[in-house]
Design a protein around this motif. Structure first.
Motif, short mmCIF file in Angstrom:
data_model
loop_
_atom_site.label_atom_id
_atom_site.label_comp_id
_atom_site.label_asym_id
_atom_site.label_seq_id
_atom_site.Cartn_x
_atom_site.Cartn_y
_atom_site.Cartn_z
N UNK A 82 -7.30 4.50 6.88
CA UNK A 82 -7.41 5.89 6.45
C UNK A 82 -8.36 6.67 7.36
N UNK A 83 -9.54 6.13 7.56
CA UNK A 83 -10.56 6.81 8.38
C UNK A 83 -10.08 7.02 9.82
N UNK A 84 -9.54 5.97 10.43
CA UNK A 84 -9.15 6.07 11.83
C UNK A 84 -7.87 6.88 12.03
N UNK A 85 -6.92 6.80 11.12
CA UNK A 85 -5.70 7.60 11.24
C UNK A 85 -6.03 9.08 11.09
N UNK A 86 -6.91 9.42 10.15
CA UNK A 86 -7.31 10.83 9.99
C UNK A 86 -8.10 11.32 11.20
N UNK A 134 6.44 -4.42 7.08
CA UNK A 134 7.43 -3.36 7.23
C UNK A 134 7.26 -2.39 6.08
N UNK A 135 7.96 -1.30 6.13
CA UNK A 135 7.88 -0.33 5.04
C UNK A 135 8.69 0.90 5.34
N UNK A 136 8.37 1.96 4.64
CA UNK A 136 9.01 3.26 4.80
C UNK A 136 7.93 4.27 5.15
N UNK A 137 8.26 5.55 5.06
CA UNK A 137 7.30 6.59 5.45
C UNK A 137 6.18 6.78 4.44
N UNK A 138 6.32 6.20 3.24
CA UNK A 138 5.28 6.39 2.22
C UNK A 138 4.70 5.08 1.66
N UNK A 139 5.04 3.96 2.24
CA UNK A 139 4.44 2.69 1.81
C UNK A 139 4.61 1.64 2.88
N UNK A 140 3.81 0.57 2.76
CA UNK A 140 3.91 -0.56 3.68
C UNK A 140 3.79 -1.85 2.88
N UNK A 141 4.63 -2.83 3.23
CA UNK A 141 4.59 -4.18 2.65
C UNK A 141 4.02 -5.11 3.71
N UNK A 142 3.15 -6.03 3.29
CA UNK A 142 2.62 -7.05 4.20
C UNK A 142 2.66 -8.40 3.48
N UNK A 143 3.31 -9.38 4.09
CA UNK A 143 3.32 -10.75 3.60
C UNK A 143 2.45 -11.55 4.54
N UNK A 144 1.45 -12.25 4.01
CA UNK A 144 0.49 -12.92 4.87
C UNK A 144 -0.03 -14.22 4.27
N UNK A 146 0.86 -1.18 0.00
CA UNK A 146 0.00 0.00 0.00
C UNK A 146 0.89 1.23 0.00
N UNK A 147 0.54 2.22 -0.82
CA UNK A 147 1.33 3.43 -0.96
C UNK A 147 0.47 4.63 -0.58
N UNK A 148 1.06 5.57 0.16
CA UNK A 148 0.31 6.76 0.55
C UNK A 148 0.07 7.66 -0.67
N UNK A 149 -1.01 8.42 -0.60
CA UNK A 149 -1.38 9.32 -1.69
C UNK A 149 -0.26 10.34 -1.90
N UNK A 150 0.12 10.54 -3.16
CA UNK A 150 1.22 11.44 -3.56
C UNK A 150 2.55 11.05 -2.93
N UNK A 172 6.43 7.84 13.04
CA UNK A 172 6.08 8.05 14.43
C UNK A 172 4.82 7.32 14.86
N UNK A 173 3.96 8.02 15.60
CA UNK A 173 2.73 7.43 16.12
C UNK A 173 1.76 7.01 15.03
N UNK A 174 1.74 7.75 13.92
CA UNK A 174 0.83 7.40 12.82
C UNK A 174 1.22 6.05 12.24
N UNK A 175 2.51 5.82 12.04
CA UNK A 175 2.97 4.53 11.51
C UNK A 175 2.59 3.40 12.46
N UNK A 176 2.90 3.56 13.73
CA UNK A 176 2.58 2.52 14.71
C UNK A 176 1.08 2.23 14.73
N UNK A 177 0.28 3.28 14.67
CA UNK A 177 -1.18 3.13 14.72
C UNK A 177 -1.70 2.42 13.47
N UNK A 178 -1.22 2.82 12.30
CA UNK A 178 -1.65 2.19 11.05
C UNK A 178 -1.25 0.72 11.03
#
Length: 147
Positions: free
Chosen positions: A102-106, A72-82, A36-40, A47-53
């Motif tokens: 998206x809804x809960x982080x905002x 795991x990921x970086x500040x603008x994307x996340x990888x999930x293997x499941x 998943x990649x963040x918009x733009x 920080x806290x947003x990453x931990x929460x997401x």
């Protein structure tokens, strides 16, 4: 020794030293890689947003009986293997993850997220979802760990 995964709809288990899962009527090993990649590509996942997401992704997948092998990921994307069961609809799962996070982080981090998005945005409209074979799972897992 068995790993038993319980949830709302079904239960499946993984027998020690076996690569597959079983339930009442089948044996399966379905593994997927989600990105998943963040918009733009805004660096909102910090920080806290990453931990929460990440926590929300874990909770959402756990509620669907999904076993996260690596995330795991970086500040603008996340990888999930499941690993997942055959009754899971992957597109519905991804939509649930994206909309819930998206809804809960905002809602819960309005200043941190609002720094990047004035409109109700978080993720791009697209995503990557690929199936991972038994032989490739460890390679993808190591790749995600190094992100």
């Amino acid at each position: 020794m068995m790993l038993v995964v319980k949830g709302i709809y079904a239960m499946f288990k993984k027998v020690k030293d076996k690569p597959y899962y079983t339930n009442n009527h089948s044996c399966f090993l379905l593994t997927a890689h989600l990105v998943l990649v963040t918009k733009y590509r805004n660096p909102v996942l910090q920080g806290n947003v990453k931990d929460y997401v990440y926590q929300l992704i874990r909770e959402t997948m756990e509620a669907e009986n999904i076993v996260i092998r690596e995330m795991n990921g970086e500040t603008d994307y996340v990888h999930v293997l499941f690993d997942y069961a055959p009754d899971i609809k992957l597109t519905a799962l991804v939509n649930k993850i994206k909309s819930r996070t998206s809804r809960l982080a905002r809602r819960d981090y309005p200043l941190e997220v609002g720094k990047y998005y004035s409109k109700p945005l978080f993720w791009t409209n697209s995503y990557f979802l690929g199936s991972v074979g038994v032989n490739m799972a460890k390679i993808v897992e190591e790749y995600i760990k190094k992100q």
